[in-house]
Structure formats: C-alpha cells, structure tokens
Design an enzyme around this catalytic site. Structure first.
Site, PDB file in Angstrom:
ATOM      1  N   GLU A  38      55.966 -53.959  26.897  1.00 53.84           N
ATOM      2  CA  GLU A  38      55.790 -52.962  28.123  1.00 53.84           C
ATOM      3  C   GLU A  38      54.644 -54.039  28.977  1.00 53.84           C
ATOM      4  O   GLU A  38      53.593 -54.519  28.392  1.00 53.84           O
ATOM      5  CB  GLU A  38      55.228 -51.867  27.615  1.00 53.84           C
ATOM      6  CG  GLU A  38      54.965 -50.944  28.899  1.00 53.84           C
ATOM      7  CD  GLU A  38      54.478 -49.640  28.787  1.00 53.84           C
ATOM      8  OE1 GLU A  38      54.066 -49.099  27.539  1.00 53.84           O
ATOM      9  OE2 GLU A  38      54.288 -48.883  29.756  1.00 53.84           O
ATOM     10  N   ARG A 264      52.128 -53.318  11.614  1.00 53.36           N
ATOM     11  CA  ARG A 264      51.459 -53.978  12.452  1.00 53.36           C
ATOM     12  C   ARG A 264      50.490 -54.706  12.153  1.00 53.36           C
ATOM     13  O   ARG A 264      49.984 -54.378  10.886  1.00 53.36           O
ATOM     14  CB  ARG A 264      51.132 -52.935  13.753  1.00 53.36           C
ATOM     15  CG  ARG A 264      50.477 -51.778  13.070  1.00 53.36           C
ATOM     16  CD  ARG A 264      50.305 -50.745  14.277  1.00 53.36           C
ATOM     17  NE  ARG A 264      49.497 -51.225  15.549  1.00 53.36           N
ATOM     18  CZ  ARG A 264      50.154 -51.186  16.923  1.00 53.36           C
ATOM     19  NH1 ARG A 264      51.095 -50.481  16.705  1.00 53.36           N
ATOM     20  NH2 ARG A 264      49.539 -51.949  17.886  1.00 53.36           N
ATOM     21  N   LYS A 274      46.127 -51.985  23.437  1.00 51.15           N
ATOM     22  CA  LYS A 274      46.312 -52.530  24.840  1.00 51.15           C
ATOM     23  C   LYS A 274      45.450 -51.477  25.626  1.00 51.15           C
ATOM     24  O   LYS A 274      44.686 -51.929  26.637  1.00 51.15           O
ATOM     25  CB  LYS A 274      47.593 -52.232  25.562  1.00 51.15           C
ATOM     26  CG  LYS A 274      48.364 -53.911  25.302  1.00 51.15           C
ATOM     27  CD  LYS A 274      49.434 -54.026  26.348  1.00 51.15           C
ATOM     28  CE  LYS A 274      50.617 -53.517  25.396  1.00 51.15           C
ATOM     29  NZ  LYS A 274      51.821 -53.761  26.122  1.00 51.15           N
TER      30      LYS A 274
HETATM   31  P1  ATP Z   1      49.738 -50.211  22.229  1.00 57.24           P
HETATM   32  O1  ATP Z   1      48.577 -51.395  21.933  1.00 57.24           O
HETATM   33  O2  ATP Z   1      49.464 -49.416  23.476  1.00 57.24           O
HETATM   34  O3  ATP Z   1      50.217 -49.742  21.014  1.00 57.24           O
HETATM   35  P2  ATP Z   1      51.905 -52.196  22.280  1.00 57.24           P
HETATM   36  O4  ATP Z   1      50.934 -52.876  21.492  1.00 57.24           O
HETATM   37  O5  ATP Z   1      53.010 -51.359  21.285  1.00 57.24           O
HETATM   38  O6  ATP Z   1      51.041 -51.009  22.872  1.00 57.24           O
HETATM   39  P3  ATP Z   1      54.241 -53.198  23.596  1.00 57.24           P
HETATM   40  O7  ATP Z   1      54.332 -53.936  24.642  1.00 57.24           O
HETATM   41  O8  ATP Z   1      55.079 -52.010  23.450  1.00 57.24           O
HETATM   42  O9  ATP Z   1      52.578 -52.424  23.349  1.00 57.24           O
HETATM   43  O10 ATP Z   1      54.643 -54.116  22.222  1.00 57.24           O
HETATM   44  C1  ATP Z   1      55.466 -55.128  22.193  1.00 57.24           C
HETATM   45  C2  ATP Z   1      55.835 -55.082  20.766  1.00 57.24           C
HETATM   46  O11 ATP Z   1      54.942 -55.797  20.020  1.00 57.24           O
HETATM   47  C3  ATP Z   1      56.464 -53.759  20.173  1.00 57.24           C
HETATM   48  O12 ATP Z   1      57.677 -54.146  19.334  1.00 57.24           O
HETATM   49  C4  ATP Z   1      55.286 -53.744  19.103  1.00 57.24           C
HETATM   50  O13 ATP Z   1      56.083 -52.679  18.011  1.00 57.24           O
HETATM   51  C5  ATP Z   1      54.831 -54.983  18.878  1.00 57.24           C
HETATM   52  N1  ATP Z   1      53.381 -54.816  18.441  1.00 57.24           N
HETATM   53  C6  ATP Z   1      52.597 -54.266  18.958  1.00 57.24           C
HETATM   54  N2  ATP Z   1      51.124 -54.364  18.686  1.00 57.24           N
HETATM   55  C7  ATP Z   1      51.594 -54.954  17.411  1.00 57.24           C
HETATM   56  C8  ATP Z   1      50.668 -55.506  16.369  1.00 57.24           C
HETATM   57  N3  ATP Z   1      49.398 -54.951  16.272  1.00 57.24           N
HETATM   58  N4  ATP Z   1      51.032 -56.014  15.082  1.00 57.24           N
HETATM   59  C9  ATP Z   1      52.516 -56.632  15.199  1.00 57.24           C
HETATM   60  N5  ATP Z   1      53.435 -56.007  16.207  1.00 57.24           N
HETATM   61  C10 ATP Z   1      52.708 -55.507  17.310  1.00 57.24           C
END
Ligand code: ATP
Ligand code: MG
Length: 559
Positions: A38, A264, A274
């Site tokens: 996003e 994650r 984020k």
């Molecule tokens: P937020 O930090 O608000 O939870 P987000 O990190 O999920 O947001 P996105 O832009 O939706 O933000 O993430 C893009 C992709 O990266 C998604 O498929 C998400 O699952 C993956 N992702 C995000 N954070 C992690 C993490 N800490 N480890 C592995 N994958 C991640």
C-alpha cells in the site's frame, strides 16, 4: 534460472514446497506471484522479506512477479511513496514483470462485480453508522445481529449503490456489504464491508470515484485478474482466507488464485509498523524516512547496508508459519560478513589526538604504502603521507594505564600501522589539565612496521598525517530503540536517547574524501562507513554503517 537451481531452492520452505508440487502436478505451468504494497509509507526490512519471497520464487521457478500497488485508500496514499517503493524494490535487486500495476486499474471491474453480487442477492447497502455496524458485529463468542437493511430488494440496493457511486451521499452515510452470515464463527464472514463512501481525490483516478473498495474485496479479485497463482501474504490474513475464497467462488473472476500465509518479520530493538514509522518521521524523532537509524530500505541504504546483505539475511531467517522475533544481531552479522568481503580498507581517526614525532625531521614527508584489502591483492595499494605531526585515536593513549592496556602510554612502544614503531616521551596539557598533544619518538629502523632486531610490540594502531588528512564529520548510530521489544503503542518512551552521536572533528585519509564513492569502506579498527549525501564540497560526512564487533549487546547489559 536453470532447472538445477530451481531444485536447489525448492525444499527451503513450505511455500517453495507447495510451488514445486504445483508445477510438478501441472496444476500451473507458470508461477505468478505479486508484491502488493500500500503506497502509504516507505518499505521496511519486513517488506524486504516479502519482496525476496515473492520475487525470489518467481525467479527460481521461472515465473514472474508483479508489483501491484494496493491503492484503495486515497486519504493515506501519495505519489512520493509510489516512487520510493519502486526505487527500493529495484535497489534490493528485483524487477517486476512489465509496468507497475495498481488495484485502482481494476476499479471499474470491481464495481461491475459488486453490482453482480447485489443482483445475486449477495450484497446490500447498509445505512447503519460505523458504530452500529461495529456494535452489531458480535464477538468471538456471540453471533452478530442482522442489519435492519439486510433484506432490501435488489432494485433498491442497486439504486442506492449507484447513487453512492454518483456521489449523492456524504462520507460514512452508507456502505455496501456482502450478505454472508452474521452468525459465522469467523467474524470476517459477518457481512464484511465491500465499499465505503469517501469523497477523496485519488493520485491515479482523480475525482472519478466517491466510493472505494475495501482491502478484502479488492485484493483477491486483483490477484484473479492478474492470474496470480500463489498469493503470499502475512499470517494476520489467515482468518481472511475464507472470505478471499468466498469472493473467488461467487464472482466471475478469470482465474482462481490461492492465498498462503507466512510469518511476518519481527526484529529486536526495531518497530516494523508503517504507522509507527510514519509517526517517527512526522514527529521529528528522526530526520526522515531515510534516516540511517530507520529500519526502512531507504534508511538501510543511506546507512551503507549493501542489498546483498539484506538478501542474505532474508535467506538465512527462512520462511515459517509461526511468528517469532529475529535478533537484530543476525542482520548485523550479515552486514559485517558482506562488508568484510567487499569494503576497501581505509584509515580514519574519529577522535583525534595530535602526536609530534620529535626525532622526525621538520618539513620531511615520506610515502607509506597501505593495502586496500588484506584478502584481495588485486584491489591494490595506496600511498599515505607520514611526517612529523600525526593524529592518533584519543582512546589509544592513556597516561596512567591499567595493567592490560597495551596501546600507547608513556614509555611504551607501539606500531603505527604500515609505518614505524613509536614511543611516548611526554604529554602536553592545557590549563584545564586535558591532554592536547603527545610528544613521541620513532625508530627509523622499523620502517614498514617491523624491527630488524626482532623486538615485538603488543599493539598496532591506526594514524593519519596531520597536514595531509582531511577534516570530516562522522555520524555514529546506535539502535533507535533502547528496549529489545519496543512498545509500538507508546514507542516514544522506548526511544534510545543515544541513537546518534556526531563527531564533528574527525580526520580521514585523502583517498576517502576524494573517492566520492557510494560504496561503504572499512575504517580500520573502527567499522564500516559510507559517505552521506549531506556531504558538500567543503565538508565530507560519513555514516557508520556498523562497528567491527557487536558492542551493543554489552553496552545494553551494563545499563
Ligand atoms: P502495516 O505496517 O501498517 O501493517 P503493511 O506493512 O502490511 O502495513 P503493506 O504495504 O500492506 O503494508 O505490505 C505489503 C506486503 O508486505 C504485504 O503482503 C505484507 O504482508 C508484507 N509485509 C508487511 N510487513 C511485513 C513484515 N514485517 N514481514 C513480512 N512481510 C511483511
Ligand atoms: Mg498491509
């Protein structure tokens, strides 16, 4: 990618096992994955894990990976983030198939399909307020309550939905919901929201829409439109999978993707959210998204972390199905390993102390040869000037040393790397009693750093010539958070007040300052450093990427 590598990479984790089995059984002929950020912030090292997984699988199994922006929330999304995300994915070493894609490219189709759900009696317009919807959703133990608007006629629903689209109603007045089951055990199936009214300008669709699809409604359908075979996401979406499958089942989508969830990345001393990272930037706790203390890809890059170290880190931590916290020391280990192999060796004095070699002729300068990489002679040598006035590191000298101190002290002999043995004969102090200068002698017979009579010294120190070295600012970074598991809800309290130390009067050898190179270098005995873009023609600035050894764990232990 050869078949041989594909087999070597398979078996590394459960997702690659599934992918390989799906290819072997000819369920799919080509693997298609996607990375779906996003655009509401910069990418962080957790995203790097997801990027390496999605792009890595596509590479290893000769498929392709799309970059798809999940741009369904225009109030939080910006072009700056869209650009930064693309730059970061490329810098990490990955390339998406074709052009970047956007969920907003599918808004028309998503809308048509929503009307289809209404016609099939599978969606309705709900006039309840957000609070009412929340209150009537029920809990884990209690079923939800049907909305009083749940049994509207198809005609009324279509009319209201079209008027929502036409912008007739204010934000929040109505939503479109799926008509599934308010008593479902899985709360995600209790008539989830598909569309909300939002009068907001969208970076790509402008003012065309006053309704925007929810993540749950947009995501799987975007996957299906793109022919994604394996939709890989993080564990928090596991409970959304029945809904993902429900849409795929009910809608006339062109393909049937399947969602797989992995754990994650969580890192000690780090917050990977984020929301928190945005706050760190907005509230000025850091200098920006690319502040070298940030766990963002941009921050890591500015800090001098090579992309190969991030890829190796992600490879080592693997992909699992259970959440865990990885020690940030693992990342640091990978950074050191990569830089030890690749970084040129240079000399810099972080906290200089002047040394006058009393028996070295005034005005004389000689050239000393120094190697650029001890394990790789092909990287050559360079010349350093040696003269009567030098700088050494302030803490390499002690006037009254304890027993085990082998570096410079009155009467003690040490080696200056590549140059000579020197001995301290006197100390000059200012009125405050602080040491301002050391008086030393050198042994001309030890040129190159060895004594012909075979006598040994216990310490070899780095140094720089006073006149032929260059002033520099060096920024030392420590962990941004002082606690191993910072509290994301109250992160400000856990910030490390000593996360940045600026050394304004450091000295570096001319080869460092002149190189103007974006490559990190090893400053001998100090660590790895990289030139910061804040450098100007008059003043070079360096960031410490990382020290040579892990001192942080010890420092924290002491507190
Ligand atoms: P937020 O930090 O608000 O939870 P987000 O990190 O999920 O947001 P996105 O832009 O939706 O933000 O993430 C893009 C992709 O990266 C998604 O498929 C998400 O699952 C993956 N992702 C995000 N954070 C992690 C993490 N800490 N480890 C592995 N994958 C991640
Ligand atoms: Mg997300």
């Amino acid at each position: 990618m050869t078949a041989e590598t594909a087999t070597a990479e398979a078996g590394r984790d459960f997702i690659r096992d599934i992918v390989q089995a799906d290819l072997a059984s000819h369920k799919y002929n080509e693997i298609v994955t996607r990375f779906p950020p996003e655009p509401n912030g910069y990418l962080h090292i957790g995203h790097a894990k997801s990027i390496a997984l999605n792009f890595g699988i596509a590479q290893e199994f000769a498929g392709h990976c799309n970059l798809r922006f999940d741009d369904t929330n225009p109030t939080k999304e910006e072009q700056e983030y869209i650009d930064a995300i693309q730059a970061d994915v490329r810098w990490l070493g990955y390339q998406w198939a074709g052009q970047p894609l956007f969920a907003s490219d599918y808004f028309d189709r998503l809308y048509e399909w929503a009307e289809g759900l209404i016609r099939a009696g599978l969606a309705y317009v709900d006039d309840q307020s957000q609070e009412e919807i929340r209150a009537n959703r029920g809990t884990l133990t209690e079923p939800g309550k049907n909305s009083p608007f749940r049994d509207r006629s198809v005609a009324e629903n279509l009319d209201l939905f079209r008027r929502m689209k036409a912008g007739e109603f204010p934000n929040g007045a109505r939503v479109l919901r799926a008509r599934i089951d308010m008593a479902a055990g899985n709360i995600n199936l209790r008539d989830p929201v598909l569309y909300r009214i939002l009068h907001a300008h969208h970076p790509r669709t402008g003012d065309k829409w006053s309704i925007y699809p929810s993540y749950d409604y947009a995501h799987g359908q975007s996957d299906a439109i793109e022919g994604i075979t394996h939709s890989i996401c993080t564990l928090e979406f596991e409970d959304h999978r029945p809904l993902y499958d429900w849409f795929i089942e009910k809608l006339p989508v062109p393909s049937r993707p399947h969602q797989y969830e992995f754990a994650r990345l969580n890192l000690t001393y780090t917050v990977l959210s984020k929301r928190v990272l945005t706050q760190l930037v907005r509230e000025g706790h850091v200098a920006g998204w690319d502040d070298p203390r940030m766990p963002t890809v941009a921050g890591l890059r500015r800090r001098g972390v090579p992309p190969a170290a991030i890829r190796e880190f992600v490879r080592r931590i693997g992909v699992a199905k259970a959440n865990s916290v990885v020690d940030v020391g693992m990342l640091e280990f990978c950074i050191r390993e990569e830089l030890n192999r690749t970084a040129l060796r240079r000399m810099a004095v972080l906290r200089p102390l002047k040394v006058v070699i009393e028996n070295y002729p005034e005005g004389q300068v000689e050239e000393i040869e120094a190697v650029n990489h001890p394990d790789d002679p092909s990287r050559g040598t360079r010349k350093l000037a040696f003269g009567r006035e030098l700088y050494i590191e302030r803490d390499d000298f002690m006037e009254n040393p304890p027993k085990k101190f082998f570096r410079l002290s009155p009467g003690n002999e040490v080696r200056l790397r590549y140059a000579y043995f020197i001995k301290c004969t006197g100390v000059t102090k200012n009125a405050a009693g602080e040491i301002t200068e050391l008086r030393c002698t050198y042994d001309p017979a030890t040129r190159g750093g060895n004594a012909p009579d075979g006598r040994k010294v216990k310490a070899t120190m780095h140094w720089l010539p006073a006149a032929q070295s260059i002033a520099a600012e060096i920024r030392l970074y420590n962990q941004l958070f002082a606690k191993p598991s910072p509290d994301a809800a109250n992160f400000a309290a856990d910030l490390n007040p000593q996360s940045l130390e600026v050394l304004a009067d450091a000295r570096v050898e001319p080869a460092i300052a002149e190189a103007n190179s974006p490559e990190p270098m090893q400053f001998e005995r100090q660590g790895y450093f990289v030139r910061d873009p804040d450098s100007t023609a008059d003043r070079v600035v360096f960031n410490r990427t990382i020290g040579l050894r892990d001192t942080f764990a010890k420092e924290v232990g002491k507190r």
